[in-house]
Design an enzyme around this catalytic site. Structure first.
Site, mmCIF file in Angstrom:
data_model
loop_
_atom_site.group_PDB
_atom_site.id
_atom_site.type_symbol
_atom_site.label_atom_id
_atom_site.label_comp_id
_atom_site.label_asym_id
_atom_site.label_seq_id
_atom_site.Cartn_x
_atom_site.Cartn_y
_atom_site.Cartn_z
ATOM 1 N N TYR A 1 22.274 43.550 39.539
ATOM 2 C CA TYR A 1 23.317 42.959 40.372
ATOM 3 C C TYR A 1 23.426 41.451 40.185
ATOM 4 C CZ TYR A 1 23.127 47.421 42.919
ATOM 5 O OH TYR A 1 23.145 48.746 43.274
ATOM 6 N N LEU B 1 32.216 54.446 50.811
ATOM 7 C CA LEU B 1 33.656 54.184 50.965
ATOM 8 C C LEU B 1 34.366 54.226 49.612
ATOM 9 C CD1 LEU B 1 33.672 51.294 53.617
ATOM 10 C CD2 LEU B 1 34.115 53.726 53.969
#
Length: 350
Positions: A53, A240
């Site tokens: 990341y 989501l």
């Protein structure tokens, strides 16, 4: 905040896990500090990151998210005990991370040490394998026939798994990591690791972190049943669907600074006609039951049997507050029925 046990680790983790993959691209150090502080104030004790990341990944930004967390820990050393910190070693394929090599005993040792330095900590609570060495049906490769399972040399793969477990065992004995987990794995991969751990008295995988949402529920029932039966925590990522289930991308909208405005490593593979149709229906269901689309999607995920902690991400405090609050929003039986009807109609929209 509710809590669940992280597999057989004995650790109690919040049902909400704070994801960090936007920190360093869409979010600054200050943003991350605010998110951590707010999450902790709401009872969240679980933070997930990875050496890869932020996302979208790049050689320039590699490791930056861990450094952001490390900056917070450096300024708040006495609060390290308040969080259960998870990170991951990258799988093969990225030339700027160990020349794109596969996960090996040597790379585990190196990656753990590098992550500890970036994180400014002496130990990582949960250390996960980000994806397997073999090609697996994840990251938009889940369509029937997309992966040829018969191409896997299972004996060689199993030997690699054993070598990796032995390296993880070294790190556990040195106190550098406490527990081990998997990510983007399959029932076969999970079971191989569990069998090897038992046979060779090596660290047992306590968790499985896979993509799971109303648009991508393929791990139900088979992998999740395996996790429940074997006391392995199941940790959904992207509940989501990269923000799509909020409804903000409907009708080809692309809000400034949103995930879908960034170049994606695998393309925006969730952007299909089926996804558009499914999300439209879920937005209508949410409205009918007095919920936001995010509340609906996250509450549904939290309600699935076998889910231990759902990994959420946010690029603003408004999103973070709504997402955390969603886990305190019970779904009515009528809402569950309506969701099930849409899921039945759009089981795999992308």
């Amino acid at each position: 905040m509710n809590y669940s046990e992280l597999g057989r680790s004995g650790l109690s983790v919040s049902r909400v896990c704070l994801g960090s993959m936007t920190w360093g691209v869409q979010n600054t150090q200050q943003d991350a500090d605010q998110q951590i502080e707010y999450a902790l104030s709401q009872g969240v004790n679980f933070i997930d990151t990875a050496e890869l990341y932020p996302v979208p990944p790049s050689g320039d930004k590699y490791g930056h998210t861990e450094m952001i967390i490390g900056d917070w820990l450096k300024r708040n050393p006495t609060r390290r005990k308040d969080i259960i910190l998870a990170s991951k070693i990258v799988g093969p394929g990225l030339s700027y991370i160990r020349q794109g090599s596969q996960i090996s005993a040597e790379s585990v040792i190196q990656a753990v040490d590098d992550s500890l330095k970036r994180l400014n900590t002496d130990y990582i609570d949960l250390y996960q394998l980000h994806w397997p060495n073999r090609i697996s049906p994840h990251f938009a490769k889940h369509a029937v026939g997309r992966v040829r399972f018969s191409d896997t040399d299972r004996a060689a793969e199993t030997a690699q798994m054993l070598s990796i477990l032995e390296a993880l065992n070294t790190c556990v004995k040195q106190g550098k990591i406490r527990f081990c987990g998997l990510s983007n794995e399959t029932p076969w991969g999970l079971q191989q690791y569990l069998n090897l751990s038992k046979e060779h008295d090596l660290p047992r995988m306590v968790s499985m972190q896979n993509e799971f949402s109303l648009l991508h529920a393929k791990d139900w029932p088979y992998l999740i049943e395996n996790c429940v039966a074997e006391d392995v925590a199941y940790l959904p990522w992207s509940p989501l669907a990269g923000g799509a289930l909020s409804g903000k991308y409907l009708n080809n909208q692309r809000p400034e600074g949103s995930r879908w405005t960034f170049e994606q490593r695998n393309g925006i593979f969730r952007d299909t006609k089926g996804t558009e149709a499914a999300i439209s229906r879920y937005v209508d269901v949410a409205k009918a039951h007095g919920l936001t689309p995010c509340e609906l999607a996250l509450a549904w995920c939290d309600n699935v049997e076998g889910i231990t902690s759902t990994i959420i991400g946010a690029t603003s405090m408004t999103q973070l507050k709504e997402n955390i609050a969603a886990f305190a929003t019970p779904l009515s039986e009528e809402a569950k029925t309506d969701i099930a009807e849409v899921l039945k109609q759009y089981p795999a929209p992308f």
